[in-house]
Write an enzyme that holds these catalytic residues in place. Structure first.
Site, PDB file in Angstrom:
ATOM      1  N   ALA A  94       0.749  -1.062   0.017  1.00  0.00           N
ATOM      2  CA  ALA A  94       0.083   0.102  -0.048  1.00  0.00           C
ATOM      3  C   ALA A  94       0.678   1.262   0.009  1.00  0.00           C
ATOM      4  O   ALA A  94       2.112   1.122   0.273  1.00  0.00           O
ATOM      5  CB  ALA A  94      -1.061  -0.047   1.152  1.00  0.00           C
ATOM      6  N   GLY A 137      -0.203  -4.725   1.263  1.00  0.00           N
ATOM      7  CA  GLY A 137      -1.244  -4.776   0.438  1.00  0.00           C
ATOM      8  C   GLY A 137      -1.269  -5.341  -0.867  1.00  0.00           C
ATOM      9  O   GLY A 137      -1.663  -6.100  -1.261  1.00  0.00           O
ATOM     10  N   GLU A 140      -1.586  -8.894   0.161  1.00  0.00           N
ATOM     11  CA  GLU A 140      -3.175  -8.954  -0.035  1.00  0.00           C
ATOM     12  C   GLU A 140      -3.796  -9.000  -1.203  1.00  0.00           C
ATOM     13  O   GLU A 140      -4.603  -9.883  -1.270  1.00  0.00           O
ATOM     14  CB  GLU A 140      -3.650  -8.012   1.117  1.00  0.00           C
ATOM     15  CG  GLU A 140      -3.356  -8.113   2.427  1.00  0.00           C
ATOM     16  CD  GLU A 140      -3.681  -6.932   3.306  1.00  0.00           C
ATOM     17  OE1 GLU A 140      -4.230  -7.061   4.264  1.00  0.00           O
ATOM     18  OE2 GLU A 140      -2.961  -5.894   2.971  1.00  0.00           O
ATOM     19  N   GLU A 160       3.527  -4.928   8.054  1.00  0.00           N
ATOM     20  CA  GLU A 160       2.839  -3.792   8.720  1.00  0.00           C
ATOM     21  C   GLU A 160       3.251  -3.763  10.118  1.00  0.00           C
ATOM     22  O   GLU A 160       3.077  -2.599  10.501  1.00  0.00           O
ATOM     23  CB  GLU A 160       1.333  -4.060   8.574  1.00  0.00           C
ATOM     24  CG  GLU A 160       0.638  -3.868   7.283  1.00  0.00           C
ATOM     25  CD  GLU A 160       0.786  -5.227   6.315  1.00  0.00           C
ATOM     26  OE1 GLU A 160       0.076  -5.332   5.420  1.00  0.00           O
ATOM     27  OE2 GLU A 160       1.646  -6.028   6.639  1.00  0.00           O
TER      28      GLU A 160
END
Length: 196
Positions: A94, A137, A140, A160
């Site tokens: 992300a 991200g 994911e 994270e």
């Protein structure tokens, strides 16, 4: 046909042009998944899903995200043309710069991460072609796909915790189903990566 894409390269490929190819194309940020990229991805997936000529979708990264092309596992003919998915890196995660100044309330009430699950609800099969970093991200996003085709240089991780947070787009649930509880706990709680 809709506006052009800023963060994606979208085309139909294969001998019969029945494979939708979506390449993340934000190399200056290592394909960090910003809101603009995710909105474009939703639009591209909707277009592929509604196209009766497309039988499957391949989601991959841009070859410009890292220096040079990476070695792959397949021959170009495997996908009916001159394109080979494993020579491309995926997504580094992300966009932290976009997220860093948001408060919890802004994220919660503003629908932050809303629509990220579009990949998991498309009815056509989606293949994540990964040969590089798929972190946070990016990991994911890959796990939302139906199949992950990982090259020799693929690295998966949920780092994270190193930023003082946890995976936010279903990573804890999907990772547990993909690799088992023990390895998922290790990856999420240490930020360690695994290779293909």
């Amino acid at each position: 046909a809709g506006p052009a894409f800023q963060y994606l390269l979208v085309q139909k490929t294969g001998a019969q042009k029945n494979v939708g190819l979506i390449q993340l194309n934000r190399p200056q940020a290592l394909n960090a998944l910003c809101e603009g990229l995710m909105e474009e991805l939703r639009r591209a997936l909707e277009a592929m899903e509604s196209d009766p000529e497309v039988g499957a979708i391949v989601l991959t990264g841009s070859q410009k995200a890292f220096a040079g092309r990476m070695g792959g596992l397949c021959s170009p003919q495997s996908f009916g043309g001159d394109w080979c998915p494993t020579v491309l890196p995926f997504a580094a995660g992300a966009d932290i710069k976009e997220m860093q100044n948001k408060t919890f309330q802004e994220c919660y009430s503003g629908g932050f991460l809303a629509g990220w699950d579009k990949v998991s609800i498309v009815r056509k099969p989606i293949i994540a072609a990964v040969n590089g970093y798929a972190l946070g991200g990016g990991c994911e996003l890959a796990m939302m796909c139906d199949i992950i085709y990982a090259g020799e240089k693929a690295q998966f991780g949920q780092p994270e915790i190193l930023l003082g947070t946890i995976p936010g787009a279903g990573g804890t649930q999907r990772l547990t189903r993909a690799v088992g509880k023990s390895l998922a706990m290790e990856m999420v709680l240490t930020g360690d990566r695994i290779s293909a």
